[in-house]
Write a protein that holds these residues in place. Structure first.
Motif, PDB file in Angstrom:
ATOM      1  N   GLY A  28       0.738  -1.081   0.228  1.00 35.73           N
ATOM      2  CA  GLY A  28       0.127  -0.116  -0.111  1.00 35.73           C
ATOM      3  C   GLY A  28       0.714   1.109  -0.033  1.00 35.73           C
ATOM      4  O   GLY A  28       2.069   1.285  -0.119  1.00 35.73           O
ATOM      5  N   THR A  29       0.370   2.274   0.512  1.00 35.24           N
ATOM      6  CA  THR A  29       0.899   3.527   0.107  1.00 35.24           C
ATOM      7  C   THR A  29       0.608   4.201   1.837  1.00 35.24           C
ATOM      8  O   THR A  29      -0.148   4.143   2.349  1.00 35.24           O
ATOM      9  CB  THR A  29       0.268   4.563  -0.707  1.00 35.24           C
ATOM     10  OG1 THR A  29       0.037   3.788  -2.003  1.00 35.24           O
ATOM     11  CG2 THR A  29       0.962   5.906  -1.201  1.00 35.24           C
ATOM     12  N   VAL A  30       1.880   5.051   1.881  1.00 31.76           N
ATOM     13  CA  VAL A  30       1.778   5.732   3.133  1.00 31.76           C
ATOM     14  C   VAL A  30       0.726   6.611   3.348  1.00 31.76           C
ATOM     15  O   VAL A  30       0.510   7.606   2.355  1.00 31.76           O
ATOM     16  CB  VAL A  30       3.102   6.423   3.274  1.00 31.76           C
ATOM     17  CG1 VAL A  30       3.052   7.485   4.714  1.00 31.76           C
ATOM     18  CG2 VAL A  30       4.270   5.665   3.736  1.00 31.76           C
ATOM     19  N   GLY A  31      -0.257   6.664   4.478  1.00 32.28           N
ATOM     20  CA  GLY A  31      -1.319   7.281   4.394  1.00 32.28           C
ATOM     21  C   GLY A  31      -2.658   6.522   4.203  1.00 32.28           C
ATOM     22  O   GLY A  31      -3.828   6.957   4.877  1.00 32.28           O
ATOM     23  N   ASP A  32      -2.454   5.324   3.867  1.00 34.58           N
ATOM     24  CA  ASP A  32      -3.712   4.442   3.979  1.00 34.58           C
ATOM     25  C   ASP A  32      -3.979   4.040   5.360  1.00 34.58           C
ATOM     26  O   ASP A  32      -3.110   3.800   6.104  1.00 34.58           O
ATOM     27  CB  ASP A  32      -3.238   3.010   3.420  1.00 34.58           C
ATOM     28  CG  ASP A  32      -3.053   3.392   1.768  1.00 34.58           C
ATOM     29  OD1 ASP A  32      -3.351   4.341   1.414  1.00 34.58           O
ATOM     30  OD2 ASP A  32      -2.413   2.313   1.043  1.00 34.58           O
ATOM     31  N   ILE A  33      -5.470   4.123   5.738  1.00 32.89           N
ATOM     32  CA  ILE A  33      -5.824   3.961   6.920  1.00 32.89           C
ATOM     33  C   ILE A  33      -5.399   2.581   7.516  1.00 32.89           C
ATOM     34  O   ILE A  33      -4.759   2.088   8.677  1.00 32.89           O
ATOM     35  CB  ILE A  33      -7.403   3.886   7.139  1.00 32.89           C
ATOM     36  CG1 ILE A  33      -7.658   5.380   6.986  1.00 32.89           C
ATOM     37  CG2 ILE A  33      -7.880   3.155   8.474  1.00 32.89           C
ATOM     38  CD1 ILE A  33      -9.279   5.709   6.945  1.00 32.89           C
ATOM     39  N   GLU A  34      -5.396   1.388   6.580  1.00 36.70           N
ATOM     40  CA  GLU A  34      -5.209  -0.093   6.843  1.00 36.70           C
ATOM     41  C   GLU A  34      -3.770  -0.339   7.377  1.00 36.70           C
ATOM     42  O   GLU A  34      -3.452  -1.149   7.956  1.00 36.70           O
ATOM     43  CB  GLU A  34      -5.699  -0.906   5.819  1.00 36.70           C
ATOM     44  CG  GLU A  34      -5.311  -0.773   4.498  1.00 36.70           C
ATOM     45  CD  GLU A  34      -6.092   0.147   3.625  1.00 36.70           C
ATOM     46  OE1 GLU A  34      -6.159  -0.103   2.427  1.00 36.70           O
ATOM     47  OE2 GLU A  34      -6.728   0.927   4.400  1.00 36.70           O
ATOM     48  N   SER A  35      -2.737   0.602   6.608  1.00 38.06           N
ATOM     49  CA  SER A  35      -1.364   0.279   7.162  1.00 38.06           C
ATOM     50  C   SER A  35      -0.835   0.948   8.279  1.00 38.06           C
ATOM     51  O   SER A  35       0.219   0.507   8.451  1.00 38.06           O
ATOM     52  CB  SER A  35      -0.620   0.588   5.908  1.00 38.06           C
ATOM     53  OG  SER A  35      -0.542   1.979   5.671  1.00 38.06           O
ATOM     54  N   GLN A  36      -1.768   1.858   8.886  1.00 37.73           N
ATOM     55  CA  GLN A  36      -1.115   2.516   9.975  1.00 37.73           C
ATOM     56  C   GLN A  36      -0.751   1.536  11.130  1.00 37.73           C
ATOM     57  O   GLN A  36       0.451   1.735  11.876  1.00 37.73           O
ATOM     58  CB  GLN A  36      -2.399   3.487  10.751  1.00 37.73           C
ATOM     59  CG  GLN A  36      -2.363   4.582   9.758  1.00 37.73           C
ATOM     60  CD  GLN A  36      -3.728   5.469  10.169  1.00 37.73           C
ATOM     61  OE1 GLN A  36      -4.325   5.236  11.258  1.00 37.73           O
ATOM     62  NE2 GLN A  36      -3.930   6.574   9.375  1.00 37.73           N
ATOM     63  N   PRO A  37      -1.326   0.585  11.609  1.00 32.02           N
ATOM     64  CA  PRO A  37      -0.968  -0.406  12.641  1.00 32.02           C
ATOM     65  C   PRO A  37       0.480  -0.869  12.379  1.00 32.02           C
ATOM     66  O   PRO A  37       1.333  -1.237  13.245  1.00 32.02           O
ATOM     67  CB  PRO A  37      -2.146  -1.411  12.886  1.00 32.02           C
ATOM     68  CG  PRO A  37      -3.309  -0.883  12.246  1.00 32.02           C
ATOM     69  CD  PRO A  37      -2.949  -0.115  11.345  1.00 32.02           C
TER      70      PRO A  37
END
Length: 529
Positions: free
Chosen positions: A139-148
């Motif tokens: 994904g891309t930095v800023g995606d909600i799902e990648s935050q954890p």
């Protein structure tokens, strides 16, 4: 840790794999992890149009296609644990919660989810015994799902120490033709977004259509707070296998080894340079038609495409792939100019008629044909029909067929779920002497990776052999048919497994090499050379 910004599909996987290849050239032992933030447990039920091919590991995990890049570039076999998904993380945490392992605590993203992510990364590092673990965050930095995941990796840096964790950020630097210049603002904003998570990149790899100059690198370094020598230009190249050589010119390996303080041997990239040069050879150019139902997205058949390139490089020829939609009518006018045909694996009835048309054309015109998984099953179906079994079919597509030459394995008939219910992973195959398969492998037994539910029906095995079908590969107990071929044909071979998952640029798969040799021979005969 490799993160991405600006746009998706920027090439994080190729970048990470290329860094791994460079570190390997210094004698460093490397393994890799791909983090996919989607909620699916694995890639098995994802639509190839959205996600590309499903790559299968030796231990039978259906994973993201980037693991294929890692295996091909690093020349290693990765565990299925190397693909971490949100689904796996949450499933494990909930399972622990149901067992009472958290002693009544309120289960939260921090610390429970982030701790599980760190545990998974550390477990792979520990079990692989690798010196360096590459971790790509999808994904891309800023995606909600990648935050954890980003938070977990931030914590990991603090816990493991600065010298043991390094962040590489891959961004896109667009070139505006109207203005006649590159624009660095997307990279600046992407880096700012990453820094807002508490992660400061150590290196920025700039993807672009054309190379960027030192002045532009200095500007990016200034605004993004990295050293100028840690801003790396990665322009578009003809072959993905050139990327390690391109970024190696910018001393990426030296910078990383110094940053994480690893003592390494002198670099030796000679083998990889030879691979890249081999891929450029084109004394002959052959044309192969791939008949599939996802041909609009080449990534759906990524490993097959790369395996053909590996085999072509091995033989010193160039391969031109034509993608043919299996849903269309496959007639002589459409494929007569091709030197050979390949039918890849797949699921579902859509496109079956076109694949059977291709088999019929191969049988009638003696054109080399390679069938993989469902492709092999189509070869068996059409062969049976040609030999008098009118309406022969697979029970996957016609449960009422009079001649179910392809049918479910008995143990599969009881399973109702879709995910992870197939014959998956590596299984041994006994190869019959005196066959094309045995000539290609040069071995009596091989190991290949599988991903399927249906098999050649043993009730029709003997009668099909009487009609001329050669069973050139079986399971060691002789119960399951693994490979079929014909004697009165220049090259007609199908395999139930997926050999494309084990091909490497420096070790072309023997079946693909054999297929390309037959393709080249047919090309010479057609052209009169």
């Amino acid at each position: 840790m490799v993160t991405g910004g600006v746009v998706s599909s920027i090439g994080k996987g190729i970048t990470a794999a290329s860094i791994g290849r460079i570190l390997r050239s210094y004698g460093v032992d490397v393994t890799a992890i791909k983090i996919d933030p989607y909620l699916n447990w694995d890639s098995g039920t994802l639509n190839p149009y959205q996600h590309g091919e499903v790559f299968v590991t030796e231990d039978g995990m259906e994973t993201d296609l980037d693991l294929g890049h890692y295996e091909r570039f690093l020349d290693v076999n990765l565990s299925g644990k190397s693909n971490i998904t949100t689904g796996k993380v949450y499933s494990s945490v909930i399972d622990h919660e149901r067992k009472g392992d958290y002693l009544g605590s309120c289960v939260q993203i921090i610390p429970h989810i982030t701790n599980k992510i760190k545990d998974m990364v550390r477990k792979i590092a520990r079990e692989s015994q690798a010196e360096v673990v590459l971790v790509e965050v999808g994904g891309t930095v800023g995606d909600i799902e990648s935050q954890p995941f980003l938070e977990a990796l931030r914590q990991l840096r603090n816990e493991e120490g600065h010298d043991n964790v390094m962040f590489v950020h891959v961004t896109y630097v667009p070139y505006l033709k109207a203005a006649g210049e590159f624009k660095t603002k997307p990279t600046q904003h992407s880096t700012k977004e990453l820094r807002s998570t508490g992660i400061i990149p150590d290196m920025i790899i700039c993807r672009s259509e054309l190379p960027i100059d030192q002045a532009l690198k200095n500007k990016i370094a200034h605004f993004c707070d990295v050293e100028p020598k840690a801003v790396i230009s990665t322009p578009d190249v003809e072959s993905i296998y050139e990327v390690p050589l391109i970024i190696n010119q910018e001393k990426v390996g030296e910078y990383i080894l110094n940053r994480i303080k690893i003592d390494a041997c002198d670099q030796d990239l000679n083998e990889w340079e030879h691979v890249v040069e081999s891929l450029k050879q084109d004394s002959y150019q052959v044309s192969i038609g791939i008949i599939g139902k996802y041909v609009e997205l080449e990534d759906a058949y990524m490993s097959i495409r790369e395996s053909l390139k590996h085999a072509a490089a091995h033989l010193g020829i160039k391969v031109n792939i034509e993608w043919i939609q299996a849903e269309d009518t496959i007639d002589e006018e459409k494929i007569s100019h091709l030197d050979s045909l390949l039918i890849p694996g797949g699921f579902g009835e859509r496109g079956i008629s076109g694949k059977l048309d291709a088999v019929q054309y191969s049988l009638q015109n003696k054109v080399p044909l390679f069938g993989i998984c469902l492709g092999m099953q189509c070869m068996v179906i059409e062969f049976a029909r040609q030999k008098g079994f009118e309406g022969a079919h697979s029970t996957e597509f016609n449960k009422e067929t009079s001649y179910p030459v392809i049918d479910l394995m008995e143990e599969q008939k009881k399973i109702k779920n879709m995910g992870g219910t197939m014959r998956l992973g590596s299984y041994p195959c006994k190869v019959k002497e005196g066959t094309m398969a045995h000539e290609a492998y040069g071995q009596d037994e091989v190991s290949e990776r599988h991903r399927h539910r249906f098999e050649l029906n043993n009730d029709y095995r003997d009668v099909l052999k009487e009609k001329g079908l050669i069973i050139s590969g079986t399971s060691p107990d002789d119960f399951l048919v693994e490979m079929i071929e014909l004697k009165d044909h220049p090259w007609f071979l199908g395999c139930q497994f997926h050999p494309e998952f084990k091909s490497r640029p420096n070790k072309a798969h023997p079946i693909f090499v054999s297929f390309l040799r037959a393709t080249l021979e047919n090309h010479k005969q057609k052209s009169g050379k």
